[in-house]
Design an enzyme around this catalytic site. Structure first.
Site, PDB file in Angstrom:
ATOM      1  N   ASP A 508       0.846  -1.191   0.000  1.00  0.00           N
ATOM      2  CA  ASP A 508       0.000   0.000   0.000  1.00  0.00           C
ATOM      3  C   ASP A 508       0.884   1.245   0.000  1.00  0.00           C
ATOM      4  OD1 ASP A 508      -1.644   2.152   1.913  1.00  0.00           O
ATOM      5  OD2 ASP A 508      -2.861   1.094   0.442  1.00  0.00           O
ATOM      6  N   ILE A 509       0.564   2.215  -0.884  1.00  0.00           N
ATOM      7  CA  ILE A 509       1.320   3.476  -0.955  1.00  0.00           C
ATOM      8  C   ILE A 509       0.968   4.328   0.260  1.00  0.00           C
ATOM      9  CG2 ILE A 509       1.776   5.526  -2.324  1.00  0.00           C
ATOM     10  CD1 ILE A 509       0.903   3.939  -4.790  1.00  0.00           C
ATOM     11  N   GLU A 552      -4.623   2.398  -4.523  1.00  0.00           N
ATOM     12  CA  GLU A 552      -3.181   2.503  -4.368  1.00  0.00           C
ATOM     13  C   GLU A 552      -2.572   1.221  -3.807  1.00  0.00           C
ATOM     14  OE1 GLU A 552      -5.418   4.092  -2.723  1.00  0.00           O
ATOM     15  OE2 GLU A 552      -4.999   4.211  -0.571  1.00  0.00           O
TER      16      GLU A 552
END
Length: 640
Positions: A508-509, A552
């Site tokens: 996950d960003i 994301e």
């Protein structure tokens, strides 16, 4: 002067003696009213048709008298007025009570009712003017047909003649509680009350039985464990309610008194066990709280174990154990429901309300038994009302859950139909295009053989690209979620068949919303593409899969990879992303990622989805621990 003073002194002493004497007389009369000279009830034609006899009932203090002749030899001070406010006893033997009724002028017919259908043995000695005229034995240790009047409670008919004094001695033996609600009725009023009481008890039992059968049918139709456990729970409550009202003994086992002796200590723990298993399902503890799940299962095993053990324990001791177990388990379940309710679990608030109703009924019943709360109702009524309220509330909880499941299934079906429709349209379009091309090729077969081969090759490439596009994420160029789901199931089967480890990475960003807010959505898209390219560079094996999981988030499948290898790849990715130089519109975008890892050898078809859930938990732990980290799920301790 001295003579006058002496006279005053004697006068004062005389008054003091009179006052002291009056006080002693009042005290002695008060004592005698509780110990000596039982006062008979004076009964006439003008008397009310319902007379509660507690004010005329006296109890003998000895508990070792077996026969009436021994009782009649006891001194008068061994009798005391029955105290209805004292705590109920559990387990009594040779408990004697007595009362008298005097009819001066009228011929009357009355019925003495003892409204406690759970007494083991009642032996009634009926004396008229001091002579024994009748002896009657009743109780739920005897077949039902031996009762003088066929009723759920114990009834004894009496005919009164003018000038007669009727004295009744009752010898009571009971393993359970000793509650003696004695009432003198006219036959007409007793019939009306019995019909009303039977109506309400029948309604209660009918509602419970209807809910039980409805839940059972739903359980059989849907193969739902929740409804199965709920059906068993309500069936146990129905049997308990029918037994408390005397209905079970009258209609289900009138010739088997032994059933009445053991029904409570068997059904109560069995009902508790089903209640615990139902709670586990309806609160979905498997997904929300594993510790609560273990506690529920341990208590369920204990309850089912008590079902087997209780018949071999002394009945009075078994009742004390069951009271403690019921209150303890009910308190724990109440706490669980409140914790889940405050935690946002949807079904928990309504479940907690049902438990509160049950607990309130238990508390009121307990106060009545302890003598701390005085009321004319039977002590079993509050707890049965609480149980009925809880059952109805739990039915509402199940209805809500069933509705949620139905909506979820409907949405899945709609989504599946939409996907099928799209696929059908794509195939029809491809077939239509193929048909058109085939017609053209048939007309030009001799002249354009070479063009036909080219056209067929182009059509094949188009179909291949169409298939490829269905598995590729349009923004990043990596595999999409649909391809990931299919690949996860396929690799899980390979892991299960070959017994090789499979690792799963959830990426996950970090703070991606801030990137969108600061650099715009185009900057965010540029960042996602850059990270997707980086992931593809570090995952090079043909069997590995990089996919965009959503938004994301990315997911990576690493077949034949243990936890050490997965940690190495994840750390390389994390380091490479943190060093990326992402430039958009002359702005440098700093970016980091958090990674969660799970690894196992698949052992069932459902296991891959559990592996995905574990990786997601590990990702959540990485985010919560400060981001830009790699965390992995540890199976041994079930912690992150």
């Amino acid at each position: 002067m001295s003579i006058k003073y002496r006279c005053l002194t004697l006068y004062n002493q005389y008054h003091v003696r009179i006052i002291v004497g009056l006080l002693l007389l009042l005290i002695s009369q008060s004592s005698w009213s509780n110990t000596l000279y039982p006062t008979p009830l004076r009964l006439t034609a003008n008397s009310i048709t319902k007379i509660e006899l507690q004010d005329w009932v006296y109890a003998n203090q000895s508990n070792d008298i077996e026969t009436l002749s021994q009782l009649l030899q006891q001194p008068e001070n061994s009798w005391k007025k029955l105290n209805t406010d004292q705590p109920y006893k559990i387990g009594v033997k040779n408990y004697w009570v007595s009362f008298s009724i005097f009819t001066p002028n009228d011929h009357l017919a009355r019925i003495i009712a003892l409204d406690n259908p759970l007494l083991d043995s009642i032996k009634i000695y009926h004396l008229i003017n001091g002579e024994l005229v009748s002896t009657e034995v009743m109780g739920d240790t005897l077949p039902f047909k031996q009762r003088p009047l066929q009723s759920n409670i114990f009834l004894y008919p009496v005919n009164f003649e003018p000038g007669d004094t009727h004295t009744f001695y009752l010898k009571i033996d009971n393993k359970g509680t000793i509650s003696l609600p004695l009432i003198l009725w006219s036959s007409n009023d007793l019939t009306q009350l019995t019909e009303t009481k039977n109506l309400f008890s029948g309604m209660q039992i009918g509602v419970l039985l209807a809910i039980c059968l409805f839940s059972l049918f739903i359980a059989l139709a849907s193969a739902s464990f929740s409804y199965s456990y709920y059906s068993g729970y309500v069936l146990g409550l129905t049997i308990l309610s029918a037994s408390i009202h005397g209905v079970s003994f009258r209609y289900l086992w009138p010739q088997w008194p032994i059933m009445q002796q053991y029904i409570f200590i068997i059904v109560i723990p069995l009902t508790l066990g089903f209640s615990l298993m139902f709670t586990e399902k309806v609160l979905q503890l498997k997904y929300h709280n594993l510790k609560m799940l273990r506690i529920c299962r341990i208590m369920a095993v204990l309850s089912f174990g008590l079902t087997i053990v209780m018949p071999f324990i002394n009945y009075s001791s078994a009742l004390y154990v069951l009271v403690f177990v019921v209150l303890t388990i009910s308190t724990i379940l109440m706490a669980f429901s409140l914790i889940q309710a405050f935690g946002g679990q949807r079904n928990a608030p309504l479940y907690a309300i049902g438990r509160m109703g049950f607990m309130l009924g238990c508390i009121v019943t307990g106060l009545i038994y302890l003598g701390l709360f005085s009321t004319n109702i039977s002590p079993q009524i509050p707890i049965m009302l609480g149980l009925t309220f809880e059952v109805i509330t739990m039915a509402a909880v199940l209805a809500l859950r069933y509705n949620d499941e139905r909506k979820a299934k409907f949405e899945i079906q709609q989504h599946t139909l939409e996907q099928a429709q799209k696929l059908r349209e794509t195939r029809e379009e491809a077939l239509r295009s193929e048909a058109e091309n085939s017609e053209k090729l048939e007309k030009m077969v001799q002249e354009r053989t070479l063009e036909l081969e080219i056209t067929l090759r182009e059509l094949s490439e188009v179909n291949q690209k169409l298939t490829e596009q269905n598995t590729i994420d349009s923004l990043t160029g990596v595999k999409n979620r649909s391809a990931f789901d299919r690949r996860l199931i396929a690799e899980g089967r390979i892991s299960r068949r070959q017994q090789t480890p499979m690792s799963l990475l959830m990426i996950d960003i970090d703070k991606f919303k801030n990137i969108n807010d600061k650099y715009g959505h185009l900057g965010g898209d540029h960042t996602i593409r850059a990270i997707a390219n980086t992931l593809s560079e570090y995952v090079k094996r043909p069997t590995d899969l990089v996919s965009r999981f959503g938004g994301e988030e990315f997911a990576i499948i690493l077949p034949c990879t243990d936890i050490e290898g997965a940690l190495l790849v994840a750390e390389q990715i994390r380091q490479a992303v943190s060093e990326l130089n992402i430039v958009h519109n002359e702005d440098t975008i700093p970016v980091t990622v958090s990674i969660g890892i799970s690894e196992t050898i698949i052992d069932s078809d459902e296991h891959p989805m559990l592996l995905l859930e574990q990786a997601d938990k590990a990702l959540y732990q990485a985010k919560r621990s400060g981001r830009n980290q790699v965390c992995y799920y540890q199976r041994e301790t079930d912690t992150i």
